[in-house]
Every structure is written in C-alpha cells, then in structure tokens.
Design an enzyme around this catalytic site. Structure first.
Site, PDB file in Angstrom:
ATOM      1  N   GLU A 125      11.087  22.516   6.895  1.00 42.81           N
ATOM      2  CA  GLU A 125      10.773  23.006   5.551  1.00 42.81           C
ATOM      3  C   GLU A 125      11.435  22.056   4.566  1.00 42.81           C
ATOM      4  O   GLU A 125      12.600  21.665   4.746  1.00 42.81           O
ATOM      5  CB  GLU A 125      11.302  24.422   5.341  1.00 42.81           C
ATOM      6  CG  GLU A 125      11.136  24.953   3.908  1.00 42.81           C
ATOM      7  CD  GLU A 125      11.759  26.334   3.725  1.00 42.81           C
ATOM      8  OE1 GLU A 125      11.633  27.157   4.647  1.00 42.81           O
ATOM      9  OE2 GLU A 125      12.384  26.561   2.656  1.00 42.81           O
ATOM     10  N   GLU A 141      14.738  24.766  -5.789  1.00 42.41           N
ATOM     11  CA  GLU A 141      14.942  26.204  -5.812  1.00 42.41           C
ATOM     12  C   GLU A 141      16.075  26.499  -6.785  1.00 42.41           C
ATOM     13  O   GLU A 141      16.926  25.645  -7.056  1.00 42.41           O
ATOM     14  CB  GLU A 141      15.340  26.733  -4.435  1.00 42.41           C
ATOM     15  CG  GLU A 141      14.264  26.732  -3.393  1.00 42.41           C
ATOM     16  CD  GLU A 141      14.766  27.336  -2.094  1.00 42.41           C
ATOM     17  OE1 GLU A 141      14.331  28.454  -1.760  1.00 42.41           O
ATOM     18  OE2 GLU A 141      15.596  26.703  -1.433  1.00 42.41           O
TER      19      GLU A 141
END
Length: 695
Positions: A182, A187
């Site tokens: 990933e 974020e």
C-alpha cells in the site's frame, strides 16, 4: 507564459481569481456550507521529463465514472471507522473545478463487507453507522506501475477526521493486505485539533505498508509539517509521490521530504507449494497500483490519538481536490528512473528488512511438553519462534526482563484498547494432536489492570481462523498464578470477533497470543503445551474413529493387511476392520512423536469382534509400546467368541510385569498393538472399537 506539467491549465489559472472567495453550499440536510477557496498552484518542480498520462481536472458537474468508481459499504475500512461510504452527491460532488468528498453526521445503513468479499451485496443493509462519506477508486480505470502522482487538495479539520489519498495493488500478486503493498501519498488525522494546550495538529504523513498478510504486516513512513505554522486544513497544497523501481519519494508543494528504498521494504507470501517465500526485486512495489480518495471518520488511528474519539460538532467536513494528475518518466517509463527531483535534506526512512524464513522442524510442536518460553535463567524461546505484536496505535510494549526468582520473564504493558503480543512460527505447524488431551499452560503475574480489562488468550491460524479464551483470574495483583486452558476450549469458543470462525489446529502460525482488551501490565513465564494425562479420568484412543493424537498404523512383513473404517450400526457404529492376508503383520494405534504419561492409569480397554478365523489354532496378542524397542512384548489375550463383541480390560500392571517387558508407562506412544499370532494369520478378519485407557 510557460506552463509546466504540474500547473493547472492556463484556462483554470486565469479563472482562479474569479473563484476565490466563492462558497459552495453542501447538499446535506444540515445545510452547512463548504468553503471552496482554491489558491494559485505553487511553483512547478524544476524537473523535466515527466509526461502527463492521466488526469482529472474536475471541470464537469459530477464525478467522471470513466475514471472513478464508488465504494458502497458500511464495512468500516478494516479500521473500525464510523462511516458508511455512499455514491450520493452530498458525499461526493463536483462543482467549479473542485471535487468535494464530504463526511456528514447522519444515520445510514449499508453492506457489512466491501465489494472484494464474496458475500458482498449492494442491497445489504445489515450495518448502521452514524456518519456518511465517500471513497473514489480508480481501479481498472487508472492503474499504473511507476510514475509521478500529484494531487492538489485542501484537507478537512477536526477530531475524528481522517482524509487519505493513497494507492492499492490492482492485482494482489503477493497475497492479502499488506503483503501486496500500500502506498499512502498523503494522510492526516484530526487537523487543527488542540490537545492539552499544545499547538494545533498539523502533520501530514507519507507511508508504505508491506511485509506479510495482516496481522504480520509492517509499515514505515515520515510525517511533514508545512513551514511558518501553516495548516493543511487552511488552504490547498500539492501532494505527490515519485515512484520508480527500488525507490519512492514524497513531496508537499514540491518540497521533497522523504524517501524509501527497496532495501527497507519487502514482501513475503505463501507460494504455490504452500510455503512462505520472499518475493524478489522491489516487490511488492513492482506491480500495477490504482488510486483511492476518501475521507474516513474515526477508526483505529483518528479515534485513538489527539483528543480521541469523534467530535460530532465539526461535521460536515470536506476534503477538497483541485486535480489529480499522473505522469510517467519519458526517459524510462518501464522503471520510472531518470526524472527524479531530489533534495539531499529529505529523510531517508529506514524501513524494515525481511525476516528470516524459518525452515520447518520435524519435531516442532511435539510433546509430551512443548515449551514455547521457559523460566530458565537464560531465555529459552523455542527454536524458530519469534516475538511479534499487532500494535497499530503504539499502545503495546513488551520486553524480556530479568526476575530475581524466575530468571527471564516477558513483561507486557498496554495503555490502549487495540493490540496483542504473539509468538509466531512462520512455517506454520500442525498442533492437531493436542486437541483432545492437550492444554496450553503458562504462568502470569498481573501487576496492574484496568477494572474493565479482560485478558484474552488465542491460538491463531491466520485471521479470522482464531480460537480464543478469556482468563478466569484469581488472587491479588503482583502474585504469580498458573493458567491451564484445554486446547479443545479454543476450538469450541472460536473467534469472538468473527463468529463462525475458529482456529485450524493443523495449520497454526501463532501458537500463543495474549491480548489485554484494555490498559494492563503483566508478566508472563513458562509458556507451554502439555498433556496433563493425570487429570483425565480416561483417555479415548478410538471411538467412531481415531481420537487425536492417535491414528491407525500397520506393519506387514509380507503379504497384505487391509484396514477399513466401516459402519456396523447398533451400539458400535463406526469401527476398524482388519483383514489379514499375511502371516506377519500388526495393526496399531499410535500418537506418532508424542508420548503420554499414563502411570496413573489402571487398565487398557477395547472391544473386539471376531468375524472370521479359519485357523486351526485361534490365538491373539496385543502389545503396548513406549517408543520401540520399549515395549510390553507380545501379550496373549483370550480367544473371543466369533460373531460376538467381547470387551477386554487388560491391567497395565500385567503388561509391565509380563515376561520380557520393558514397558515404561511414563513414555507410552502406542497404547494398543493388535495381531493374530505370527506364523499363520491368513483370512483372519476382526473388528476393533472403543479403545480406552482407564483409571
């Protein structure tokens, strides 16, 4: 005017001054406005060679379904998030060149699983949550290996907000998450939240997830703070990664702040032979990935840091996206090399090296005592076993420390809700022989515990195939006590967090897991599996089938011995039938590699039905073995009446006292060997049932 590939089109750049200050009213029932204040794009990266191959400028009036699909579920993202994802316009809207992904405080029901689960149905409304949001996915509409991925976005704010712009593998070549990787482009959680008078939360994060399938995944990354106290929730900024073979770099407003290389990531997966293997090269980041844009609410990260939980008063909140652009390096599109923009001051993130793959040991997990961690002065961790933890929030810590009386013990401290410590044996091990008679035993000393905290112990075959048990603790704090849990209990209880699932004892990866459900501090010692035969009233070897750890075996020096499991009905049902077409053969029930102390038992009991015996002299023998050549020797039994079930009770003392016997009742692995007397066994047919050791 020079327009670089990283700058919005000339048309938009001129138009931006007109948009400044415009407010777009959200579509939610609470009618709270969403500020839309795109600013002029920051200066372009001073790098040439990147070639635009895919983009969404959000110039229309709705999400472009040729580029994005919607996740529709209330699954919780795998992180216990509080939102349902929908495809409604009030959760994802496009206007004035901006995509708004908006989270609302509202009750909504939807599917319990995501669309990768075979049980997924869009009509499922079995889960109800208190927030809604959107997740856009480019899978099979935008999939890439290597390149520059650039997104201009303004982040939401408030406790419980978790915006993410990230990438997942299109084909899970190296197994389930996170073995196939990933890439988190950016974020953030809880931006602008003030905790204990500290400065408002302002960090953004760039992260990689990799390793093995959850929960044996790892991650590594770096956070970044904008200069001069700027907050990502106050304005638009450009977030990017440059991904090339063996290297990934992170940028904010073209400031290169972090680099990770393939020397610090890895992928290990179960290969076609069923064994753990390390993927070659820069795996898992050498396959096609697609992009995801979403705004989660709460969950394992946002809900457990800063002020914790969710501040419902801040909603609705939106992540605003001006554009998404994907470039390939024209100089070397197959590797992505040759177009890098590098700042020597960027942090080189260390990452993780691939752990050694342990070669399975033939005797691993055998008894009568299988020690995982002993109380010796020198730490004795079973060979091939490693400590590991599931610790997403950093709430759990552990170490091996010295105890003045016990030598080395394991000290575990947990300050939050999520996380556990486990003993991992990566080759996986068959522990099925422990199910009937075995116990998991360990010593524990609780030094501190929250009143609401339980302590779970688990046997883990890989999520969700887990069996757990809750400790029934007694005594006061700071006192050692021994815990004994029958292995069968774990299988019967199953996984409380995934009803219907339980451990597969034939395929165990973590033979010991301990998980306080909340804050606690404890010491652990002397972790082991053992056969506490002394605590059994009887040991069943065969009843409608062999009972683990026992199984049927045979030896034929010549000719053939045929073994069948047949249903005779009545009181006996399934029995073992032996047909002797030989003169030198035996049938036996044995716990291969496992010895059991039956010195407290008094007799061996079994039922015998003689079906056929044409011999002139009908004679039969049994034996009990304690790892050949240790044995009772050939022990004659009375000849049964043909066609009638006969029950035998053989005193163990008679077997020990038998002429020539070397039987050691503390080391028995074969409680019954049966055979017609050697020399002539032709056409003898017998049936055996209800083989037991009795006290």
């Amino acid at each position: 005017m020079n327009i670089s590939p990283f700058t919005k089109s000339l048309k938009y750049t001129v138009f931006v001054s007109f948009l400044a200050g415009i407010t777009l009213v959200g579509c939610g029932s609470d009618n709270k406005s969403v500020e839309m204040e795109p600013s002029v794009t920051p200066p372009a990266t001073e790098t040439s060679g990147w070639q635009l191959v895919w983009q969404d400028e959000f110039d229309g009036d709705q999400v472009d379904d040729s580029k994005w699909s919607f996740a529709i579920d209330c699954y919780g993202g795998g992180n216990n998030e509080a939102q349902c994802y929908t495809n409604r316009a009030n959760n994802a809207s496009v206007a004035d060149g901006i995509l708004a992904i908006t989270a609302h405080k509202e009750t909504f029901s939807g599917p319990a699983v995501n669309d990768s689960d075979p049980n997924y149905s869009i009509d499922d409304t079995s889960v109800t949550r208190e927030y809604t949001s959107a997740r856009l996915v480019s899978k099979n509409k935008g999939d890439w290996k290597y390149g520059r991925f650039e997104i201009r976005a303004k982040m939401p704010q408030g406790q419980g907000t978790w915006p993410a712009i990230w990438m997942l593998p299109t084909d899970w070549v190296y197994g389930p998450w996170a073995g196939s990787g990933e890439i988190d482009i950016v974020e953030a959680v809880n931006l602008k939240t003030v905790t204990n008078g500290e400065a408002p939360e302002s960090a953004v994060h760039g992260t990689l997830h990799y390793g093995q399938a959850w929960p044996k995944n790892v991650y590594s990354g770096q956070e970044y703070h904008l200069p001069d106290g700027q907050n990502p929730a106050d304005d638009f900024h450009v977030y990017a990664v440059e991904w090339q073979q063996d290297e990934i770099r992170w940028y904010v407003n073209d400031v290169h702040y972090a680099t990770q290389t393939s020397s610090g990531w890895y992928s290990q997966y179960i290969d076609e032979t069923g064994l753990l293997a390390t993927a070659p090269g820069d795996a898992p980041f050498n396959q096609n990935f697609h992009m995801l844009l979403n705004l989660a609410v709460g969950g394992a990260w946002a809900g457990n840091v800063n002020n914790t939980g969710i501040d419902e008063t801040v909603f609705p909140q939106s992540m605003l996206i001006d554009y998404v652009r994907v470039y390939e390096c024209a100089a070397s599109p197959n590797t992505g090399e040759g177009c890098a923009s590098i700042d020597d001051n960027a942090t080189l993130v260390t990452g993780h090296a691939a752990p050694e793959i342990v070669v399975p040991a033939d005797d691993f997990g055998q008894g009568p005592v299988f020690s995982l961690f002993s109380f010796e002065d020198v730490t004795s961790l079973a060979q091939g076993v490693v400590f590991n933890s599931y610790n997403p929030d950093g709430a759990l810590s552990y170490e091996v420390q010295s105890d003045s009386e016990r030598g080395d013990v394991i000290a575990l401290t947990k300050t939050g809700v999520t996380g556990n410590l486990y003993f991992e044996y990566s080759p996986r091990v068959n522990l099925a022989h422990w199910q009937s008679l075995g116990e998991l035993v360990f010593d524990i000393n609780i030094t501190a515990i929250d009143p609401d905290t339980e302590i779970l112990v688990k046997i883990d075959s890989g999520w969700p195939n887990v069996g757990d048990a809750t400790l029934a603790l007694s005594g006061e704090l700071n006192q050692w006590q021994q815990i004994s849990i029958p292995v069968a209990t774990f299988i019967a209880n199953g996984n409380r967090f995934s009803p219907g699932s339980t451990a597969n004892l034939a395929d165990v990866v973590n033979p010991f897991v301990i998980e306080p459900t909340g804050p606690a501090s404890l010491l652990i010692d002397n972790v082991r599996y053992q056969y506490p035969a002394q605590q059994q009233d009887d040991i069943i070897v065969y009843e409608n089938g062999a009972v683990s750890p026992y199984q049927f075996g045979l030896y034929a020096a010549s000719g053939e011995l045929l073994e069948e499991q047949i249903d005779v009905g009545g009181d006996h049902n399934i029995v073992t039938q032996l047909t002797f077409n030989t003169n030198e053969a035996v049938g036996f029930y044995q716990s291969e590699g496992v010895v059991v102390d039956i010195s407290d038992f008094s007799s061996l009991s079994f039922d015998l039905n003689l079906i056929s015996d044409p011999r002139e002299v009908q004679s039969f023998n049994i034996k009990m073995d304690c790892q050949h050549p240790c044995s009772s020797g050939d022990f004659a039994i009375d000849t049964p009446e043909q066609g009638v079930w006969t029950q035998y009770h053989i005193p163990l003392s008679d077997l020990v006292a038998h002429t020539g016997s070397t039987l050691d009742l503390t080391q028995v692995d074969t409680p019954l060997v049966f055979f017609p007397s050697w020399g002539n066994q032709q056409n003898v047919v017998v049936q055996l049932d209800n083989i037991k050791l009795l006290k």
